[in-house]
Structure formats: C-alpha cells, structure tokens
Write a protein that holds these residues in place. Structure first.
Motif, mmCIF file in Angstrom:
data_model
loop_
_atom_site.group_PDB
_atom_site.id
_atom_site.type_symbol
_atom_site.label_atom_id
_atom_site.label_comp_id
_atom_site.label_asym_id
_atom_site.label_seq_id
_atom_site.Cartn_x
_atom_site.Cartn_y
_atom_site.Cartn_z
ATOM 1 N N GLU A 1 0.832 -1.215 0.000
ATOM 2 C CA GLU A 1 0.000 0.000 0.000
ATOM 3 C C GLU A 1 0.865 1.264 0.000
ATOM 4 O O GLU A 1 0.570 2.222 -0.703
ATOM 5 C CB GLU A 1 -0.924 0.021 1.216
ATOM 6 C CG GLU A 1 -1.877 1.213 1.177
ATOM 7 C CD GLU A 1 -2.498 1.549 2.525
ATOM 8 O OE1 GLU A 1 -3.157 2.591 2.601
ATOM 9 O OE2 GLU A 1 -2.306 0.777 3.475
ATOM 10 N N ALA A 2 1.960 1.261 0.780
ATOM 11 C CA ALA A 2 2.827 2.445 0.848
ATOM 12 C C ALA A 2 3.391 2.793 -0.531
ATOM 13 O O ALA A 2 3.504 3.969 -0.890
ATOM 14 C CB ALA A 2 3.976 2.193 1.830
ATOM 15 N N ARG B 1 -22.944 18.213 -1.988
ATOM 16 C CA ARG B 1 -23.280 16.791 -1.841
ATOM 17 C C ARG B 1 -22.276 16.130 -0.905
ATOM 18 O O ARG B 1 -21.092 16.468 -0.917
ATOM 19 C CB ARG B 1 -23.229 16.074 -3.193
ATOM 20 C CG ARG B 1 -24.286 16.532 -4.168
ATOM 21 C CD ARG B 1 -24.263 15.661 -5.402
ATOM 22 N NE ARG B 1 -24.797 16.374 -6.559
ATOM 23 C CZ ARG B 1 -24.688 15.959 -7.795
ATOM 24 N NH1 ARG B 1 -24.048 14.840 -8.070
ATOM 25 N NH2 ARG B 1 -25.200 16.645 -8.802
ATOM 26 N N VAL B 2 -22.752 15.168 -0.130
ATOM 27 C CA VAL B 2 -21.858 14.418 0.760
ATOM 28 C C VAL B 2 -21.314 13.208 -0.001
ATOM 29 O O VAL B 2 -22.073 12.472 -0.634
ATOM 30 C CB VAL B 2 -22.598 13.951 2.029
ATOM 31 C CG1 VAL B 2 -21.651 13.144 2.918
ATOM 32 C CG2 VAL B 2 -23.148 15.144 2.788
ATOM 33 N N HIS B 3 -19.995 13.031 0.048
ATOM 34 C CA HIS B 3 -19.347 11.909 -0.643
ATOM 35 C C HIS B 3 -18.629 11.040 0.379
ATOM 36 O O HIS B 3 -17.829 11.537 1.177
ATOM 37 C CB HIS B 3 -18.320 12.416 -1.664
ATOM 38 C CG HIS B 3 -18.889 13.424 -2.617
ATOM 39 N ND1 HIS B 3 -19.635 13.074 -3.713
ATOM 40 C CD2 HIS B 3 -18.833 14.776 -2.623
ATOM 41 C CE1 HIS B 3 -20.010 14.166 -4.364
ATOM 42 N NE2 HIS B 3 -19.536 15.211 -3.707
ATOM 43 N N SER B 4 -18.907 9.748 0.363
ATOM 44 C CA SER B 4 -18.214 8.826 1.265
ATOM 45 C C SER B 4 -16.768 8.665 0.796
ATOM 46 O O SER B 4 -16.436 8.996 -0.345
ATOM 47 C CB SER B 4 -18.905 7.466 1.272
ATOM 48 O OG SER B 4 -18.702 6.810 0.019
ATOM 49 N N GLU C 1 -9.289 3.346 2.593
ATOM 50 C CA GLU C 1 -10.090 4.561 2.624
ATOM 51 C C GLU C 1 -9.451 5.659 3.476
ATOM 52 O O GLU C 1 -9.691 6.840 3.240
ATOM 53 C CB GLU C 1 -11.504 4.251 3.132
ATOM 54 C CG GLU C 1 -12.310 3.416 2.145
ATOM 55 C CD GLU C 1 -13.767 3.261 2.543
ATOM 56 O OE1 GLU C 1 -14.149 3.756 3.627
ATOM 57 O OE2 GLU C 1 -14.521 2.648 1.767
ATOM 58 N N ARG C 2 -8.620 5.275 4.437
ATOM 59 C CA ARG C 2 -7.980 6.297 5.284
ATOM 60 C C ARG C 2 -7.038 7.179 4.457
ATOM 61 O O ARG C 2 -6.693 8.291 4.871
ATOM 62 C CB ARG C 2 -7.212 5.645 6.432
ATOM 63 C CG ARG C 2 -6.039 4.814 5.962
ATOM 64 C CD ARG C 2 -5.230 4.219 7.079
ATOM 65 N NE ARG C 2 -4.091 3.530 6.525
ATOM 66 C CZ ARG C 2 -3.388 2.614 7.159
ATOM 67 N NH1 ARG C 2 -3.717 2.277 8.370
ATOM 68 N NH2 ARG C 2 -2.361 2.035 6.588
#
Length: 240
Positions: free
Chosen positions: A90-91, A174-177, A194-195
């Motif tokens: 991931e890094a 608008r709110v976006h997850s 997601e973080r």
C-alpha cells in the motif's frame, strides 16, 4: 477515421514491452516504446501521447522521479500516467499516486485488466481536457491552466489534491463517502485504503488555508464542499 489513442510504454524489459505493444495495437491503440528515462523524455519532447504506461524500476531515473517531473511540467502535467510495477504494498501504491500517477498496475497483470484501466483513465481524464473554470465562495479552480486561486491569490496544490478539489467543487453541497471519492478521484481499480482519502483531505485543507472551511467533514458519512461556512464567517466578522 476513429481516433487511435497514442500510448507511450516506458519499460526496460523488451519482452514485456513487446507483449504490451502487441495487445495495445490489436485493441485500437498506437503504442511507442522507450526503454529508459532519456529515451522516454525524447519521445515526449517529440510528441505528447494520450497516455503513459510507466514502469517504476528503470535504468537511470526511476519511474517515480519521472512521474513527479512530468507532473511539474506545464506541457506534460495533463498526460495520464499508469504506473507498472512489481511493488504491491500500500505504501508503494500511495507513493506512486502521490507522484501524480492516475492508476497503478501490479505485475503480473492480465491484458484485460490493463485495457480496462487504460480506458477508465482516458474516460476520467476526458472532461478535464475540455478546460473550464469553477468558482465557488471566492475559490476558483481552472482545469485548463491547472491553477487554483482564493480571493485572487494563487494556491499551490499537488496533483491528487487538485483532482480531489475538482471533484468536490464539481459536486458541491453533496456528501461523498470515502469509498465514493476513491472511486471517482483515484479510480475504481485502485486498491488503497479509505484512510488514504483522509490524508489527502488534510493536505488539501492545508493548501487551501483560509478557504479550508469549505471542505467539510460530515461525521459518519464522508466529506462535502460547501460555501455556507465561508458566508457565515464573513457575516459574523462584519457585525459590530
């Protein structure tokens, strides 16, 4: 005649480059090949491709270094880049995206996956290339010049923060997850946590300075771009 998108393959292993080129040709693309950073730069100086497939590990300068340089150059900063690499952590994926890559392919990958990602990146990039500016609450984002200003003062944003702000401003109020933002800004084929979105929102707010209040955290839901806090702040400071 249908446009055949030009793809620059920057890959030092001839067998891999040839396999990619053959598959691209068979699917309506015009591939060219560069085996190191110098020849890649010469190809770019000669003609801009529609997309770059860029290997991370190259003789001379690394793909990461090249991506950063091309993103900093006004002539090449809008050309989509997909990183090719054996690095799957991931890094490393985050480092590639931070350098300005639009997407990430971990070797070994299938032809079908490669073509899907190329087409997805070209689709996402298409609206940007038409240009145009969005202005909300004194904040202006211009896709044609890749500039952001607040109350006519220039702000410095990284490529990922620019794309994030562009999406939020284009869908204001608008709110976006976090999942939605990953899908729309990074692309639905990018497998990062997601973080990571939170990290880039933090960087975006730092870059926006006084305009950062327009990027709201909606607890338990995600993020929203709104001009309401700025209007409220201005009215409060105007009172005696």
């Amino acid at each position: 005649m249908k446009h055949q998108p030009a793809v620059l393959i920057v890959e030092d292993e001839p067998a891999i480059a040839e396999l990619i080129a053959v598959n691209l040709r068979h699917n309506g693309f015009r591939p060219t090949w560069a085996m190191d950073s110098d020849s890649a730069q010469r190809e770019l100086d000669a003609v801009l491709p529609d997309l770059i497939l860029l290997d991370w590990m190259l003789p001379g300068e690394s793909g990461l270094t090249l991506a950063k340089r091309w993103r900093a150059d006004a002539r090449t900063k809008a050309v989509p880049i997909i990183m090719l690499t054996a690095r799957g952590d991931e890094a490393d994926r985050v480092a590639g995206l931070d350098a300005g890559a639009d997407d990430y392919l971990v070797k070994p990958f299938s032809t079908k996956e490669m073509l899907a990602r190329i087409r997805a990146v070209l689709r996402r990039r298409a609206p940007e290339q038409t240009g145009g500016a969005v202005t909300l609450g004194g904040l202006t984002l211009d896709t044609a010049t890749h500039r952001v200003t607040f109350q006519e003062q220039p702000l410095k944003l990284g490529p990922t923060e620019f794309k994030l702000l562009q999406y939020l401003m284009s869908h204001a109020e608008r709110v976006h997850s976090r999942g939605q933002l990953l899908d729309k800004v990074w692309g639905d084929h990018v497998f990062i946590e997601e973080r990571t979105v939170d990290v880039h929102v933090k960087r975006l707010r730092e870059a926006l300075g006084d305009a950062s209040v327009m990027v709201e955290t909606v607890r338990g839901a995600g993020y929203r771009f709104t001009v309401q806090p700025v209007a409220a702040a201005v009215s409060l400071t105007g009172r005696d």
